[in-house]
Design an enzyme around this catalytic site. Structure first.
Site, PDB file in Angstrom:
ATOM      1  N   HIS A  37       0.907  -1.374  -0.124  1.00  0.00           N
ATOM      2  CA  HIS A  37       0.016   0.030  -0.027  1.00  0.00           C
ATOM      3  C   HIS A  37       0.788   1.343   0.150  1.00  0.00           C
ATOM      4  O   HIS A  37       0.546   2.247  -0.769  1.00  0.00           O
ATOM      5  CB  HIS A  37      -0.889   0.037   1.344  1.00  0.00           C
ATOM      6  CG  HIS A  37      -1.967  -1.029   1.225  1.00  0.00           C
ATOM      7  ND1 HIS A  37      -2.093  -2.178   2.134  1.00  0.00           N
ATOM      8  CD2 HIS A  37      -3.052  -1.261   0.736  1.00  0.00           C
ATOM      9  CE1 HIS A  37      -2.931  -3.006   1.891  1.00  0.00           C
ATOM     10  NE2 HIS A  37      -3.674  -2.309   0.884  1.00  0.00           N
ATOM     11  N   GLN A  61     -18.207  -7.397  -2.117  1.00  0.00           N
ATOM     12  CA  GLN A  61     -17.248  -8.106  -3.005  1.00  0.00           C
ATOM     13  C   GLN A  61     -16.870  -9.350  -2.271  1.00  0.00           C
ATOM     14  O   GLN A  61     -16.247  -9.976  -2.898  1.00  0.00           O
ATOM     15  CB  GLN A  61     -16.227  -7.101  -3.114  1.00  0.00           C
ATOM     16  CG  GLN A  61     -15.114  -6.941  -2.127  1.00  0.00           C
ATOM     17  CD  GLN A  61     -14.154  -5.892  -2.430  1.00  0.00           C
ATOM     18  OE1 GLN A  61     -14.494  -4.661  -2.900  1.00  0.00           O
ATOM     19  NE2 GLN A  61     -12.872  -6.353  -2.647  1.00  0.00           N
ATOM     20  N   MET A 186       2.863  -9.205  -1.462  1.00  0.00           N
ATOM     21  CA  MET A 186       2.272  -8.519  -0.298  1.00  0.00           C
ATOM     22  C   MET A 186       0.816  -8.492  -0.278  1.00  0.00           C
ATOM     23  O   MET A 186       0.483  -8.053  -1.337  1.00  0.00           O
ATOM     24  CB  MET A 186       3.004  -7.148  -0.014  1.00  0.00           C
ATOM     25  CG  MET A 186       4.344  -7.407   0.770  1.00  0.00           C
ATOM     26  SD  MET A 186       4.725  -6.069   1.700  1.00  0.00           S
ATOM     27  CE  MET A 186       6.481  -6.542   2.357  1.00  0.00           C
ATOM     28  N   SER A 187       0.047  -8.938   0.745  1.00  0.00           N
ATOM     29  CA  SER A 187      -1.201  -8.969   0.787  1.00  0.00           C
ATOM     30  C   SER A 187      -1.569  -8.857   1.970  1.00  0.00           C
ATOM     31  O   SER A 187      -0.940  -9.343   3.116  1.00  0.00           O
ATOM     32  CB  SER A 187      -1.716 -10.280   0.184  1.00  0.00           C
ATOM     33  OG  SER A 187      -3.230 -10.536   0.328  1.00  0.00           O
TER      34      SER A 187
END
Length: 282
Positions: A37, A61, A186-187
């Protein structure tokens, strides 16, 4: 850094900034912020007078209620990360009622078939939810530029199509995938991985690197077979799908054409954590 928790206070702020001629860069997120981010905010800071982030876990979602329930949330930690990074001027943390004043429902979109490929096959309605929340945020924040990570490449393509179809005055920028030291993309969902799961999960990226090595050397069916074999013996990991697709149409291909661009997409469950990744094939 300014913090806005309702639509009206955000609107007043945006109007003041627009009156001063400020160019606004925007990066919407669902929180659980990480260095990926930060790379979006850094890209935005270079091209805009003002950088705004948003944090909103969008219920429409999520196809799986358990996934929504388990999605990592830590607003106070996220706010500290935003303050410390130095790139963000304001953050919008709306209530559900600010985004969905008439109740939780998604608008139905036609994304020229992009929504039916890959994730669309496994998560019906997902991209209607994504399109709905992104369009609402764009109309509230009124950014000149918006930034999204290429890890969610299909989502990035959908949002570009959304802007085109809805005639929204926003320029969409894709930002390269930010990876951990072992290559894992990256998550926010990585937070749910145990230390014992995190290291083996590097196999996802390693597989994509191998696919890129095999690209144009062996046939696509042979590549698919090798990828299947890689994950067959993994006790903690289950391959949900692997595809090689045209970067523009996202349609799966069975042959390499010289004038096309291709990307490999992969989705793997590590325990009960669903991780996605992709790589442009060179």
């Amino acid at each position: 850094m300014e913090i806005f928790r309702d639509q009206q206070s955000l609107r007043n702020y945006i109007e003041r900034q627009k009156e001063m001629g400020k160019k606004i860069g925007f990066a919407p997120t669902m929180g659980a912020l990480h260095l990926g981010h930060i790379s979006l905010y850094e890209a935005a800071e270079k091209e805009n007078d003002l950088v705004i982030s948003s944090i909103f876990v969008n219920p429409t979602q999520f196809n799986n209620p358990t996934d929504l329930e388990k999605y990592p949330r830590n607003i106070e930690k996220d706010i500290e990360i935003l303050k410390d990074c130095g790139f963000v001027d304001a953050v919008y943390i709306p209530e559900v009622s600010d985004i969905y004043p008439e109740g939780l429902s998604s608008q139905q979109y036609d994304f020229d078939g992009l929504e039916n490929e890959m994730e669309g096959k496994f998560r019906p309605g997902h991209f209607d939810g994504v399109g709905t929340v992104v369009e609402k945020l764009f109309r509230q924040v009124k950014p000149d530029n918006a930034y999204f990570g290429e890890k969610d490449y299909q989502q990035l393509a959908i949002i570009k199509k959304l802007v085109e179809k809805q005639n929204l005055p926003v320029h969409i920028h894709g930002v390269p995938i930010y990876r951990e030291k072992n290559g894992l993309a990256m998550s926010s969902r990585n937070e749910r991985l145990s230390p014992q799961q995190r290291e083996p999960a590097k196999l996802i990226h390693q597989t994509l690197v191998k696919v890129n090595d095999w690209f144009r050397i062996i046939t696509i069916p042979e590549i698919y077979r090798r990828v299947q074999e890689i994950f067959e013996d993994q006790k903690e990991m289950k391959l949900e799908y692997f595809e090689i697709a045209d970067e523009d149409t996202l349609k799966e291909t069975d042959f390499f054409y010289q004038d096309k661009k291709y990307r490999a997409f992969i989705v793997v469950f590590v325990g009960d954590v669903r991780l996605i990744d992709n790589m442009h094939l060179t």
